[in-house]
Scaffold this active site. Sequence first.
Site: not given
Length: 249
Positions: A8-10, A95, A97, A167, A173, A212, A233-234
């Site tokens: 997930n590049w966001k 998600h 966010e 999640e 994150g 994470s 993600g990251g």
Amino acid sequence: MKKIVAGNWKMNLNHKDAVQLVDQLLSGVGSVSGVELIIAPPALYLAEFSSRLNSNAGIKLAAQNVYHRESGAFTGEISAGMLASIGLEYCIIGHSERRQFFGETDESVALKVTALLSHGIKPIICVGEQLDERYASKHFEVVKTQVTAAIESLAPESSKQILIAYEPVWAIGTGQTATPEQAQEMHAYIRTLLTDKFGTAANEIPILYGGSCNAQNAKELFALADVNGGLVGGASLKSADFLTIANSF
Ligand code: PGA
């Protein structure tokens, strides 16, 4: 059971950097086998990447969001039909966010699931509790509400099309990954919810862990009985890390 690692590049990477990451992934993907590799870049890049990542590329594409209506006066939105028209196979929805910053609700998630399925796109349905909910021992209740809302109106055959991503919001994150015990316990619980709805077909629904997940901890997480992959993600923004995660089964 299909094993899946999704990135997930966001809202990260300008066009040049995004193209470079795709190039790096394409040159490394040959080392990955037995895993469905998915990337979810910003919507702006999807059409271009879809033509580059043809069916043989070994990397599938997901959108990060969709709007449930078919078409019309919904400025700024993208429909499931549009995603299908550029050959997308997956779409992340719900998600945390989007729930936190963009008013996504269990109701809107359910509408999006239906819209995506009607266009043959597989929804990756994100669920997970906040830290205070876990402290208050409400995490099972919260996740039950989210999962139930997303799947309750689905037909039995939809079980083949959906994915769940657990999640925990406090792990996203933050570098504070769920422990293997916490992850397995919740994944097993989600499996019982899916079984209540779909029977034994629930055993084939991938449940991904997100929060994470990285090159160091993926192996331990992916070894858990009910963890069928990761939503990353990251660590999905660095090709070497993402490919290491994909090779962690
Ligand atoms: P993270 O994000 O891996 O950076 O924690 C996961 C996600 O939000 O999907």
